[in-house]
Design a protein around this motif. Structure first.
Motif, PDB file in Angstrom:
ATOM      1  N   PHE A 140       0.806  -1.206  -0.145  1.00 55.26           N
ATOM      2  CA  PHE A 140      -0.117  -0.078   0.061  1.00 55.26           C
ATOM      3  C   PHE A 140       0.742   1.186  -0.143  1.00 55.26           C
ATOM      4  O   PHE A 140       2.055   1.212   0.372  1.00 55.26           O
ATOM      5  CB  PHE A 140      -0.841  -0.076   1.061  1.00 55.26           C
ATOM      6  CG  PHE A 140      -1.766  -1.159   1.033  1.00 55.26           C
ATOM      7  CD1 PHE A 140      -3.082  -1.103   0.397  1.00 55.26           C
ATOM      8  CD2 PHE A 140      -1.942  -2.367   1.918  1.00 55.26           C
ATOM      9  CE1 PHE A 140      -3.732  -1.956   0.299  1.00 55.26           C
ATOM     10  CE2 PHE A 140      -2.697  -3.341   1.856  1.00 55.26           C
ATOM     11  CZ  PHE A 140      -3.725  -3.201   0.892  1.00 55.26           C
ATOM     12  N   MET A 163      -4.117  13.889   9.806  1.00 55.65           N
ATOM     13  CA  MET A 163      -4.943  14.168  10.976  1.00 55.65           C
ATOM     14  C   MET A 163      -4.157  14.330  11.954  1.00 55.65           C
ATOM     15  O   MET A 163      -4.807  14.712  13.107  1.00 55.65           O
ATOM     16  CB  MET A 163      -5.618  12.567  10.832  1.00 55.65           C
ATOM     17  CG  MET A 163      -6.442  12.330   9.730  1.00 55.65           C
ATOM     18  SD  MET A 163      -7.123  10.712   9.729  1.00 55.65           S
ATOM     19  CE  MET A 163      -8.642  10.992  10.698  1.00 55.65           C
ATOM     20  N   GLN A 211     -12.836  -1.304   5.163  1.00 52.12           N
ATOM     21  CA  GLN A 211     -12.553  -1.143   4.008  1.00 52.12           C
ATOM     22  C   GLN A 211     -12.626  -2.307   3.342  1.00 52.12           C
ATOM     23  O   GLN A 211     -12.880  -2.678   1.988  1.00 52.12           O
ATOM     24  CB  GLN A 211     -11.051  -0.800   3.463  1.00 52.12           C
ATOM     25  CG  GLN A 211     -11.001   0.759   4.214  1.00 52.12           C
ATOM     26  CD  GLN A 211      -9.506   1.144   4.159  1.00 52.12           C
ATOM     27  OE1 GLN A 211      -9.017   1.372   3.264  1.00 52.12           O
ATOM     28  NE2 GLN A 211      -8.959   1.259   5.564  1.00 52.12           N
TER      29      GLN A 211
END
Ligand code: HEC
Ligand code: HEC
Length: 458
Positions: A140, A163, A211
């Motif tokens: 990823f 974040m 997900q």
């Protein structure tokens, strides 16, 4: 590196016919497009409801929860908007995050769709096409630095420009205060908050479960899916079908050699990526703050964001430098920015880059030492990144790439190093057909619906 010998052409076309996961690929695409289309096409079962596990239900709440950020104003969904195939909802190359939402990120936000079948990163991953040599693939992010969606979730939660939580414990404290804290306890046990490290790990597993389980992340509901399920052309138009051939023709678009569209892993439908890493020399995006430093290069697999393939010295020829993950092209027509640094701002421009990177590099990379013309020649195209024509000087080809690594650049069609001024692989007609085909990869298609990319009816 991928092979692109023309003798594979028929294999590629046959593999297209096999796209629904079934392997009765008897008829090549071209002959199957219209003749059998009489039987009424049925939409693949996309609306089937799945019951999310408790962990996935927690993940769903978390994904949309802005309180889980340092600013209190940013959730996963802020950057990965479900209305944009879980990609960015705006045309910013990189998003603004951090405690005050004023810090620019480092890379463009990818879509989160179709990540569920991503294999772990390997330096020598088998290619799903079955004939290309193994190479770097899987994992990823744009450089493959994490192997699971759970590990991945830690990156944005803790990144000071995203974040911007200060630690895993910081996130857990916010979770404990959330309205769904009870659900977290139901999912992970009565002591779920006792150990903040374990709780943070479970929180990221919850995001992963959401997900993986929620079909909105892998709906397979595009026009292409309808076509692939029927193997008879669905209601693909002539321009969409021509585009499909450009996509897979090894001498023209050759997109399929990396954005592989054959049956995917685990019998999945085509994923439009072979998970491989390639160096294609995307131009530098000077608007990214890190790039203000001329010595900084985002080199993908060889770092600096990824740290386990860094060159041992400044002069070492490292074959991983400049390589980025080949992203899926599913839902590509819903994006406004393209490539790892978001420097390209339309689908047409992305394809024009592939077509003329070598034949007209002056459209993509800056000129040094030349004299700008007061007026461009009428024939000077306006679709590139560089809008001014120069006389003399040197075009800084691969300007986001130290020259030492130039040999890492992939040499396949359409990026096959053909001479400056020579004929590019695709005609304007090919390009508009290809865009039409890519428009069929947008999820949520209803039979009869017009292609969002423009004039694709003929
Ligand atoms: C500030 C914007 C932003 C926020 C908020 C954000 N992301 Fe991302 N996301 C990105 C960017 C940028 C990348 C690409 C990172 C890279 O390549 O290094 C990315 C990559 C990813 C990937 C990897 C996709 C791939 O193609 O390999 C996943 C999965 C992901 N994000 C999930 C999440 C989750 C879950 C959250 C919430 C916890 C989240 N993101 C919050 C910007 C964001
Ligand atoms: C040599 C392998 C290769 C070939 C051939 C190839 N691509 Fe790509 N493609 C990549 C890689 C690698 C990236 C990511 C590069 C980066 O971000 O720096 C990419 C990225 C893209 C993107 C941007 C995706 C996004 O989410 O930002 C588009 C659009 C695209 N390719 C379309 C095409 C089309 C259309 C063709 C055929 C004309 C094609 N590609 C041929 C490897 C390839």
């Amino acid at each position: 590196m991928r092979l692109s010998l023309s003798s594979f052409s028929s294999i590629l076309l046959l593999s297209l016919a096999a796209c629904g996961g079934s392997h009765d690929a008897a008829a090549p695409v071209a002959s199957g497009s219209d003749s059998a289309a009489a039987s009424s096409p049925s939409v693949p079962s996309i609306t089937k409801t799945v019951t999310l596990s408790l962990a996935a239900q927690v993940g769903q709440k978390m994904f949309f929860d802005k309180s889980l950020s340092g600013s209190g104003k940013m959730a996963c969904a802020t950057c990965h908007d479900p209305a944009f195939a879980y990609g960015p909802p705006n045309n910013l190359a990189v998003q603004l995050g951090g405690p005050k939402l004023d810090q620019m990120g480092n890379r463009a936000v990818p879509s989160l769709r179709y990540k569920d079948i991503t294999p772990p990163y390997a330096d020598l991953l088998d290619n799903p096409d079955g004939f290309s040599a193994p190479g770097p693939g899987g994992g990823f992010t744009a450089d493959g630095r994490v192997n699971t969606l759970a590990e991945q979730a830690k990156i944005p939660l803790l990144d000071p420009v995203e974040m911007a939580n200060t630690s895993g414990a910081d996130v857990v404290k916010k979770l404990q205060a959330a309205a769904y804290a009870d659900l977290f306890v139901q999912a992970f046990g009565k002591d779920a908050f006792a150990d903040s490290n374990a709780a943070f790990d479970n929180a990221t597993k919850a995001l992963q479960a959401f997900q993986m389980e929620d079909t909105s992340f892998h709906p397979y509901s595009s026009k292409f899916d309808l076509y692939a399920a029927n193997k008879i052309g669905g209601d693909m138009t002539a321009s969409e079908m021509r585009g499909l051939h450009i996509f897979s023709d090894p001498n023209v678009g050759n997109c399929s050699s990396c954005h592989y569209q054959g049956a995917g892993l685990n019998g999945s439908s085509a994923l439009f990526t072979d998970f491989s890493y390639e160096a294609i020399g995307v131009p530098r995006n000077t608007s990214i703050p890190l790039n203000q430093d001329p010595a900084y290069f985002d080199e993908g697999v060889c770092g600096p964001l990824r740290t386990d393939h860094k060159p041992k010295s400044a002069t070492e020829a490292n074959t991983f430098c400049g390589m980025f993950k080949t992203p899926t092209l599913r839902n590509i027509a819903t994006r406004n920015v393209f490539f790892h640094n978001g420097v390209i701002t339309s689908l047409e421009q992305a394809i024009r880059f592939y077509n003329t990177r070598d034949t007209m590099p002056e459209l993509w990379y800056p000129n040094v030492g030349g004299t700008p013309l007061k007026t461009n020649d009428a024939s000077f195209p306006t679709y590139g990144l560089i809008k001014t024509q120069y006389k003399g000087g040197t075009v800084q080809k691969y300007n986001d790439f130290p020259a030492l690594y130039a040999s890492n650049i992939d040499t396949q069609v359409p990026l096959d190093g053909r001479a400056v001024g020579s004929k590019p692989p695709m005609t304007d007609q090919n390009i508009s057909d290809l865009i039409c085909f890519l428009g069929t990869l947008t999820d949520g298609y209803k039979p009869g619906q017009a292609n969002s990319t423009g004039k694709c009816a003929e």
